[in-house]
Design a protein around this motif. Structure first.
Motif, PDB file in Angstrom:
ATOM      1  N   ILE A 605      67.956  83.204  25.957  1.00 46.21           N
ATOM      2  CA  ILE A 605      66.236  83.199  25.765  1.00 46.21           C
ATOM      3  C   ILE A 605      65.610  84.491  25.135  1.00 46.21           C
ATOM      4  CG2 ILE A 605      64.946  82.965  28.332  1.00 46.21           C
ATOM      5  CD1 ILE A 605      66.723  81.516  29.265  1.00 46.21           C
ATOM      6  N   ASP A 606      64.977  83.734  24.952  1.00 44.38           N
ATOM      7  CA  ASP A 606      64.208  84.490  24.348  1.00 44.38           C
ATOM      8  C   ASP A 606      62.517  85.600  24.795  1.00 44.38           C
ATOM      9  OD1 ASP A 606      63.534  85.996  21.479  1.00 44.38           O
ATOM     10  OD2 ASP A 606      62.961  84.530  20.808  1.00 44.38           O
ATOM     11  N   ASP A 607      62.244  86.990  24.528  1.00 40.41           N
ATOM     12  CA  ASP A 607      61.680  87.483  25.549  1.00 40.41           C
ATOM     13  C   ASP A 607      61.612  86.923  27.064  1.00 40.41           C
ATOM     14  OD1 ASP A 607      60.080  87.119  22.680  1.00 40.41           O
ATOM     15  OD2 ASP A 607      58.807  85.442  23.046  1.00 40.41           O
ATOM     16  N   PHE A 608      62.758  87.354  26.905  1.00 40.85           N
ATOM     17  CA  PHE A 608      63.186  87.719  29.032  1.00 40.85           C
ATOM     18  C   PHE A 608      62.384  88.413  29.586  1.00 40.85           C
ATOM     19  CE2 PHE A 608      65.361  88.145  32.538  1.00 40.85           C
ATOM     20  CZ  PHE A 608      65.615  86.564  32.944  1.00 40.85           C
ATOM     21  N   ALA A 662      68.040  93.663  22.958  1.00 41.78           N
ATOM     22  CA  ALA A 662      67.148  94.491  23.271  1.00 41.78           C
ATOM     23  C   ALA A 662      65.458  94.165  21.640  1.00 41.78           C
ATOM     24  CB  ALA A 662      67.602  95.784  23.484  1.00 41.78           C
ATOM     25  N   GLU A 663      65.195  93.207  21.805  1.00 40.15           N
ATOM     26  CA  GLU A 663      64.500  93.600  20.775  1.00 40.15           C
ATOM     27  C   GLU A 663      63.433  94.144  20.518  1.00 40.15           C
ATOM     28  OE1 GLU A 663      62.988  89.315  20.195  1.00 40.15           O
ATOM     29  OE2 GLU A 663      62.520  89.522  22.124  1.00 40.15           O
ATOM     30  N   GLY A 664      62.428  94.495  19.185  1.00 45.57           N
ATOM     31  CA  GLY A 664      61.620  95.900  18.943  1.00 45.57           C
ATOM     32  C   GLY A 664      62.423  96.987  19.080  1.00 45.57           C
TER      33      GLY A 664
HETATM   34 MG    MG Z   1      61.572  87.721  21.382  1.00 44.33          MG
END
Ligand code: MG
Ligand code: C2E
Ligand code: MG
Length: 719
Positions: A605-608, A662-664
């Motif tokens: 699941i992206d951008d959770f 964790a992205e970014g």
């Molecule tokens: Mg994302």
């Protein structure tokens, strides 16, 4: 004698002497002869040998000449066979009787052979002529039947039409060949009767060639379209007060013409005016409204996410939904028309609906007082569409977006007004769907940009201007590379690299996302396969996928085929699906994700945190990873709320057995914080920005060798 060659004559006489003499004489003249000694044998030979002529004696024992004629007539042979009876001198009674029974000539005994020769030749020739005539008549009748055309002769004095068989067929008046002038008039439908009457009343021998077309109504209520041609040039009977002409049934022709016209003007599915017809109506409406100083509105209506219904439930359901939606709109308009105009409304005073194709309808809302009137109707329509549709036992929920253009404020000609309503519609779609928007000037710029962008995107697909970049995902456990995320870039010949944030939403709102995703799958599988052959294996490579691509029916086959041809296991592929869009269509998407999971692919699941997933939903989904949206990571060191949310998400994910990414992640502080709070994997500029395949490979080799102090050759075995 040449002319009698191949002609045969059947001689029937019980007197053998007469038969033989006759036979001899006629053979000499070149005829071939068949003989029969009585009526019965004669009849048999007539049937079997079909002679060109029969000579039969009147007086014979058993079946006599009269009876023979009677039976012969009943046989109705295909060709006309003349029968000459042979009678005694002065037996006028027998001659008359024989004619009545079907004989065509007679000769008296003793036979005058010179006379006989001429009589036979004449009989055969005249029977051939009448045969030819009959055949021409048959041809004419069938030609008339085929052409549905029959001739008539009008007796001016008695006002009577004498008609041929085909006219009787056309008018359904079995074999009645005379119609009075009034009979004909009675058939004609009310709309045409006065016009036709005026012409027919004027018919006289001075009439010039003329043609009339009108409709007749037959007894069973059948309506036929008739063409009546009055021809005086070929009229030999003028002097007798007769005028000649033809009737033709042109119903089929006119129906076909009407059909062609209808097809050109109306949508086949809904029978509503199509785009080109609507444009004509709109142009007329503009003319009318400018004369009467009236305002009106165009409501450009489009279903939200119709493509998903089509690809998920099939085109049959999609078509039925269009029809049902059309009925809903029609009913609403009917009410509206009654409200605005009362009873006697002309066509340009009413509102109307058109079907511009696909899931695109347009309403012309007549005679509004101000923009609010249009807004009220738009709101009513939206509310009406919030009720579910029941289509072939599927309960379908669909929302619609509406763009509104106003005449004369937004545009004064049809094309412009349509464009304005359409810009407003696109704007409604881009600003959240399920809403209505009025056209504003700013939209003009937007819609121009949008259009040129869309055209450029299509071209980019054809000319392979897309590139996949890969960004590493690093395990916080041992700093190793666990995988990569494939991110698309558009290498525009003039603009350079274009970010997906600029073109993915556009591709998503058109049908371009499907071929684009197809390309991404091909390219990612190819790249994984190539790395694999170079002994470089990642745990998985993630592909971002949107719901419309997932709902495309061919997605499964496409993925499996590409994995197979690249020699890549399904487990090497991960699908990232954004939380908020997943939640919109969760019931539709869930079974598709489950199928992918069965193959061995994983789902993240992206951008959770940006959507509103409830815990219970997360449990139901076949996912293995949660990617915390970068907006939480960005402020994690400064915003206590964000830090609390991140901690909670990690705990929640772990309790559900999910890994957390964790992205970014851009700096060391963020990295350390996440490591301390048990985050599993990180992705971000801190390690690397997205890189093209080759650069990614180099980076990965370098990273692994740094981290693990190993030589690149051993990398594969460590992953
Ligand atoms: Mg994302
Ligand atoms: P996403 O899937 O959430 O991708 C992560 C985005 O964050 C990427 O932007 C990536 O370049 C960017 N990013 C990575 N590390 C950092 C960082 O440390 N700081 C910051 N500020 N940003 C970072 P990108 O490539 O511009 O993609 C944006 C979005 O476009 C993606 O979000 C994804 O939703 C969509 N997208 C990208 N590629 C594809 C694709 O191939 N297919 C589909 N359907 N969507 C894609
Ligand atoms: Mg992503």
């Amino acid at each position: 004698m040449g002319q009698v060659v191949n002609k045969s004559i059947l001689i029937i006489d019980d007197d053998i002497d007469i038969r033989q003499i006759l036979s001899l004489k006629l053979k000499k003249l070149g005829y071939s002869i068949i003989e029969a000694e009585d009526g019965n044998v004669g009849l048999q030979k007539l049937k079997n040998e079909m002679p060109d002529m029969v000579m039969v004696d009147v007086n014979m024992p058993g079946m006599d000449g009269f009876e023979f004629c009677e039976h012969a007539a009943k046989l109705k042979p295909e060709k006309h066979i003349p029968i000459m009876v042979m009678t005694a001198q002065d037996d006028q009674g027998s001659v008359n009787r024989a004619y009545e029974k079907g004989a065509t000539d007679f000769i008296t005994k003793p036979i005058n052979y010179t006379k006989l020769e001429h009589r036979i030749r004449f009989s055969i020739r005249s029977s051939e002529t009448s045969e030819k005539l009959a055949s021409r008549e048959r041809q004419l009748l069938s030609a008339q039947k085929i052409a549905k055309m029959g001739e008539w002769i009008y007796d001016i004095k008695n006002m009577e039409f004498h008609c041929s068989d085909e006219v009787a067929n056309i008018f359904n008046i079995s074999k009645q060949r005379v119609m009075s002038h009034d009979d004909l008039i009675n058939y004609i439908v009310d709309e045409d009767v006065n016009r036709v009457k005026a012409v027919l009343d004027q018919i006289s021998i001075e009439t010039t060639n003329d043609s009339l077309e009108y409709s007749i109504k037959l007894d069973a209520g059948v309506i036929k379209r008739i063409r009546q041609i009055i021809d005086v040039n070929t009229n030999d009977r003028i002097k007798e007060g007769m005028i000649f002409g033809v009737f033709q049934d042109v119903s089929d022709l006119r129906n076909a013409e009407q059909k062609v016209k209808t097809l050109a003007l109306y949508d086949r599915l809904t029978d509503l005016p199509n785009r080109s017809f609507f444009k004509r109506l709109l142009a007329k409406k503009i003319l009318f409204s400018s004369r009467h100083a009236q305002q009106f509105a165009l409501l450009d209506i489009n279903f939200d996410n119709f493509m998903r219904i089509n690809s998920n439930l099939g085109h049959n359901v999609g078509d039925k939904l269009i029809i049902a939606a059309c009925e809903r709109l029609k009913n609403m308009l009917r009410d509206h028309n009654e409200l605005i105009s009362g009873q006697d409304q002309g066509v340009f005073e009413t509102s109307f609906l058109a079907h511009l194709g696909g899931d695109n309808f347009i309403i012309l809302l007549s005679d509004i007082k101000n923009a609010d009137d249009a807004a009220i109707v738009a709101r009513r329509i939206s509310a009406k569409f919030s009720e579910a549709f029941d289509i072939l036992n599927n309960e379908i929920h669909i929302s619609i977006s509406i763009g509104i253009g106003l005449y004369p404020d937004d545009a004064k000609n049809a094309d412009e007004l349509l464009k304005k309503a359409s810009s407003a519609l696109h704007y409604a779609k881009e600003t959240g769907k399920n809403c209505y928007r009025f056209y504003t000037k700013e939209m003009n710029v937007l819609s121009f940009q949008r259009l040129s962008m869309e055209t450029a995107l299509r071209k980019a697909l054809e000319q392979e201007e897309f590139v996949l970049y890969y960004q590493p995902k690093i395990s916080l456990l041992d700093n190793s590379i666990t995988g990569a995320e494939a991110l698309i870039r558009w290498n525009h010949p003039e603009m350079g690299l274009v970010s997906p944030a600029e073109f993915i939403p556009l591709a998503e709102s058109t049908d371009l996302i499907v071929p684009m995703t197809d390309w991404i799958i091909v390219e990612a599988c190819r790249q994984i396969g190539e790395w694999h052959r170079n002994d470089f294996q990642l745990e998985s490579v993630a592909i971002n996928i949107t719901p419309s691509s997932l709902l495309d029916k061919s997605i499964h086959d496409h993925v499996l085929n590409n994995l197979r041809s690249a020699g890549v296991q399904a487990a090497r592929l991960d699908f990232e699906i954004t939380e908020s869009v997943l939640m919109e269509d969760v019931d539709l998407i869930l079974p598709i994700l489950e199928e992918f999971k069965e193959y061995g692919c994983s789902i993240s699941i992206d951008d959770f945190g940006t959507g509103y997933s409830s815990l219970s939903y997360l449990k139901r989904l076949p996912i293995s990873k949660l990617k915390i949206d970068q907006s939480f990571i960005r402020e994690i060191m400064h915003d206590n709320d964000d830090a609390i949310i991140v901690n909670a998400v990690i705990a929640l994910a772990h309790s559900l057995g999910l890994k957390v990414i964790a992205e970014g992640v851009e700096d060391k502080d963020q990295l350390e914080y996440l490591a301390q709070h048990n985050c599993d994997v990180v992705q971000g500029y801190y390690y690397s920005c997205p890189l093209v395949g080759k650069d990614f490979y180099d980076w990965a080799i370098q990273h692994e060798s740094e981290v693990l102090g190993k030589e690149p050759a051993n990398l594969a075995s460590l992953l």
